[in-house]
Design a protein around this motif. Structure first.
Motif, PDB file in Angstrom:
ATOM      1  N   PHE A 445       1.270  85.979   4.875  1.00  0.00           N
ATOM      2  CA  PHE A 445       0.668  84.725   3.862  1.00  0.00           C
ATOM      3  C   PHE A 445       1.062  85.143   2.312  1.00  0.00           C
ATOM      4  O   PHE A 445       0.985  84.249   1.516  1.00  0.00           O
ATOM      5  CB  PHE A 445      -0.572  84.353   4.179  1.00  0.00           C
ATOM      6  CG  PHE A 445      -0.825  83.581   5.310  1.00  0.00           C
ATOM      7  CD1 PHE A 445      -0.324  82.288   5.381  1.00  0.00           C
ATOM      8  CD2 PHE A 445      -1.519  84.130   6.353  1.00  0.00           C
ATOM      9  CE1 PHE A 445      -0.672  81.568   6.556  1.00  0.00           C
ATOM     10  CE2 PHE A 445      -1.448  83.423   7.545  1.00  0.00           C
ATOM     11  CZ  PHE A 445      -0.997  82.105   7.874  1.00  0.00           C
ATOM     12  N   TYR A 446       0.840  86.764   2.240  1.00  0.00           N
ATOM     13  CA  TYR A 446       1.266  86.922   0.776  1.00  0.00           C
ATOM     14  C   TYR A 446       2.853  86.886   0.540  1.00  0.00           C
ATOM     15  O   TYR A 446       3.123  86.184  -0.543  1.00  0.00           O
ATOM     16  CB  TYR A 446       0.962  88.587   0.499  1.00  0.00           C
ATOM     17  CG  TYR A 446      -0.348  88.788   0.737  1.00  0.00           C
ATOM     18  CD1 TYR A 446      -1.470  87.901  -0.011  1.00  0.00           C
ATOM     19  CD2 TYR A 446      -0.873  90.224   1.153  1.00  0.00           C
ATOM     20  CE1 TYR A 446      -2.699  88.229   0.234  1.00  0.00           C
ATOM     21  CE2 TYR A 446      -2.169  90.535   0.965  1.00  0.00           C
ATOM     22  CZ  TYR A 446      -3.077  89.639   0.843  1.00  0.00           C
ATOM     23  OH  TYR A 446      -4.370  89.799   0.597  1.00  0.00           O
ATOM     24  N   ILE A 447       3.577  86.873   1.577  1.00  0.00           N
ATOM     25  CA  ILE A 447       4.989  86.458   1.637  1.00  0.00           C
ATOM     26  C   ILE A 447       5.062  85.004   1.144  1.00  0.00           C
ATOM     27  O   ILE A 447       5.867  84.645   0.289  1.00  0.00           O
ATOM     28  CB  ILE A 447       5.758  86.894   2.759  1.00  0.00           C
ATOM     29  CG1 ILE A 447       5.822  88.570   2.822  1.00  0.00           C
ATOM     30  CG2 ILE A 447       7.385  86.561   2.695  1.00  0.00           C
ATOM     31  CD1 ILE A 447       6.341  89.248   4.052  1.00  0.00           C
ATOM     32  N   PHE A 448       4.322  84.159   2.228  1.00  0.00           N
ATOM     33  CA  PHE A 448       4.688  82.830   1.764  1.00  0.00           C
ATOM     34  C   PHE A 448       4.026  82.079   0.309  1.00  0.00           C
ATOM     35  O   PHE A 448       4.666  81.410  -0.372  1.00  0.00           O
ATOM     36  CB  PHE A 448       3.681  82.035   2.906  1.00  0.00           C
ATOM     37  CG  PHE A 448       4.374  82.270   4.332  1.00  0.00           C
ATOM     38  CD1 PHE A 448       5.750  82.193   4.348  1.00  0.00           C
ATOM     39  CD2 PHE A 448       3.535  82.220   5.428  1.00  0.00           C
ATOM     40  CE1 PHE A 448       6.418  82.384   5.613  1.00  0.00           C
ATOM     41  CE2 PHE A 448       3.832  82.345   6.438  1.00  0.00           C
ATOM     42  CZ  PHE A 448       5.492  82.228   6.727  1.00  0.00           C
ATOM     43  N   ALA A 449       3.062  83.200  -0.006  1.00  0.00           N
ATOM     44  CA  ALA A 449       2.613  82.588  -1.462  1.00  0.00           C
ATOM     45  C   ALA A 449       3.800  82.926  -2.411  1.00  0.00           C
ATOM     46  O   ALA A 449       3.810  82.442  -3.484  1.00  0.00           O
ATOM     47  CB  ALA A 449       1.318  83.454  -1.664  1.00  0.00           C
ATOM     48  N   ALA A 450       4.266  84.101  -2.209  1.00  0.00           N
ATOM     49  CA  ALA A 450       5.620  84.448  -3.152  1.00  0.00           C
ATOM     50  C   ALA A 450       6.569  83.576  -3.257  1.00  0.00           C
ATOM     51  O   ALA A 450       7.149  83.166  -4.113  1.00  0.00           O
ATOM     52  CB  ALA A 450       5.935  85.932  -3.075  1.00  0.00           C
ATOM     53  N   MET A 451       6.661  83.187  -2.072  1.00  0.00           N
ATOM     54  CA  MET A 451       7.875  82.004  -1.964  1.00  0.00           C
ATOM     55  C   MET A 451       7.460  80.769  -2.648  1.00  0.00           C
ATOM     56  O   MET A 451       8.043  80.002  -3.238  1.00  0.00           O
ATOM     57  CB  MET A 451       8.307  81.833  -0.482  1.00  0.00           C
ATOM     58  CG  MET A 451       8.980  82.698   0.290  1.00  0.00           C
ATOM     59  SD  MET A 451      10.417  83.610  -0.557  1.00  0.00           S
ATOM     60  CE  MET A 451      11.394  82.187  -0.238  1.00  0.00           C
TER      61      MET A 451
END
Length: 494
Positions: A445-451
């Motif tokens: 979810f950190y990756i999705f937040a960055a996207m």
């Protein structure tokens, strides 16, 4: 001289809607609602297998692998349908494309519901999947071209609301019919989806008009004026017709009766030799479609029980229902705000809200699973993300993409954007489990937040505002955006 100034004034305006275009005529609303039946049917077909699949598996003796291929193949079929829909819209017309999609939905639901084996199921899902690809393209294109400029955002939001309503109806049907015998319940769940296409096909043939822009492109300006008079008002019809005629003449290099460009020419102009304006338009469309799915909405929708279970939520089913309810309610908001606030502010707010919600959701995954704070924070953050997504990146990218393409490229360009969306959705859905096993649920979810944060930057840097502008102004708008960007990026985006 006066006449020439009247023709040029819409292209030189500051984006304000002309008085006659500020309202939404009842006729345009009815046309949009009829076209949105395609999205309701698409949503129903997309959602019904979630509840029906275990009964299909039990009745026909399918293995887990067969079921996975059956459901996953629908995304591939819809990819084919979205690409074919653009060509069909250009050749057969927007109205006939709606009728063709309805016929395919009817056939796909009927064949799937009557299937007595795996091969028949795959055949039914093939037809239904291609129909889903059609449904994602034809409704936005039709509504963008039939709607007056001042209410295009309002009307273009309806298909997304309709699609979510179709998913909700499929869940209700699954719940209501689950108690019937296994040999009957799943067939009724899927077979009910064959009823709405009958009404849509009849409406497309008997009641829905062809869009004015397609009529002008194919040499029917008088009929186009009659449609414009009913959608935009008689006082505004002549001015709008002149705008369309001028746009078609300038882009095609000939008169209104000229034949539309062949498909090879359209693909060459989009992909191989685009003008600077077309290149910026396609960058905007493809970028929005990529970021819509890269934010992880498919992962949360498809794997919500798994996500909630990881955070220790005791009632994962109740939390999932809450997630669906929030998405359905929030999707209504852009219907009333897109033409007031504008597309760009709504996309910026949506991307910012998604990034913040996903960051909090990732933090909740780092808390001890037994913590009541982790449970509450996880559910609240997931619901907040779904609400933020539904405020902008859910519906607004579809209306934005369908309105910025030039007439000659609109259907094919929308098909390309939809195809990119389907590929990204499948990619996220098929890799989420591997991702969180590799980097952890919080890391995913950190990756999705960055996207989502990258999506905010993309909207701010690359997308001009289209609120209140006619479709004929869009190519000039993106030409101006490119020219202004070198000297004043902020001016290009205002």
């Amino acid at each position: 001289m006066k006449k020439q100034e009247d023709l040029e004034s819409p292209l030189l305006s500051d984006g304000a809607s002309p008085p006659a275009a500020k309202g939404c005529s009842a006729y345009a609303l009815v046309c949009a609602l009829l076209a949105s039946l395609t999205s309701i049917i698409y949503g129903y077909n997309r959602g019904v297998m979630s509840g029906a699949q275990k009964y299909v598996q039990a009745d026909l003796g399918l293995s887990d692998g067969q079921l996975e291929v059956l459901i996953g193949a629908t995304s591939v079929y819809s990819l084919v349908g979205s690409l074919a829909a653009g060509w069909t819209c250009d050749r057969a017309g927007r109205r006939r494309a709606v009728a063709i999609s309805a016929a395919m939905f009817l056939a796909g639901s009927a064949v799937t519901a009557a299937a007595d084996g795996y091969a028949a199921l795959m055949a039914g899902q093939l037809v239904a999947g291609v129909a889903c690809g059609f449904g994602l393209v034809v409704a936005p294109v039709y509504i963008a071209e039939i709607a007056p400029a001042g209410s295009r955002g309002f009307l273009s939001s309806i298909p997304e609301i309709a699609g979510n309503s179709g998913i909700l109806l499929s869940y209700i049907a699954d719940f209501a019919l689950a108690g019937l015998p296994t040999a009957i319940n799943w067939r009724l769940m899927i077979g009910i989806g064959a009823v709405p296409p009958l009404f849509l096909a009849a409406a497309a043939v008997l009641a829905m008009p062809e869009t004015p822009r397609w009529l002008v492109l194919h040499g029917h300006p008088d009929e186009a004026r009659r449609v414009l008079a009913r959608t935009s008002g008689a006082a505004d019809a002549d001015r709008r017709l002149m705008e369309i005629l001028t746009s078609v003449k300038n882009n095609a290099g000939g008169g209104a009766g000229d034949s539309p460009p062949p498909p090879t020419s359209v693909w060459r102009e989009i992909l191989l030799r685009p003008t600077p304006a077309v290149r910026r338009v396609m960058l905007a469309i493809v970028g929005l479609q990529v970021f819509q799915q890269a934010c992880g909405v498919a992962a949360l929708v498809l794997y919500a029980p798994r996500v909630f279970g990881h955070a220790g939520v005791t009632s994962v089913l109740g939390a999932t229902v809450l997630l669906g309810a929030v998405k359905t309610v929030a999707i209504v908001v852009p219907l009333f705000l897109a033409d007031r606030l504008g597309r760009r502010p709504m996309l910026l707010v949506s991307a910012g809200g998604m990034a913040a919600s996903l960051l909090v959701l990732g933090l909740s995954m780092s808390m001890p699973a037994s913590s009541s704070w982790a449970e509450a924070t996880c559910v609240a953050a997931a619901a907040s993300f779904m609400a933020a997504f539904s405020l902008g990146f859910g519906p607004v990218i579809w209306m934005y993409g369908s309105e910025i393409l030039p007439l000659r490229l609109r259907a094919q360009g929308t098909g390309i954007g939809t195809a990119v969306n389907r590929v990204m959705s499948a990619l996220v859905g098929m890799t989420f489990i591997s991702m969180y096993e590799a980097v952890g649920m919080a890391g995913s979810f950190y990756i999705f937040a960055a996207m989502s944060a990258a999506a905010w930057v993309f909207v701010y840097a690359c997308l001009p505002e289209t609120k209140g502008r006619s479709l004929e102004e869009m190519e000039a708008l993106f030409d101006d955006a490119g020219a202004d960007k070198a000297s004043s990026p902020r001016a290009a985006l205002s």
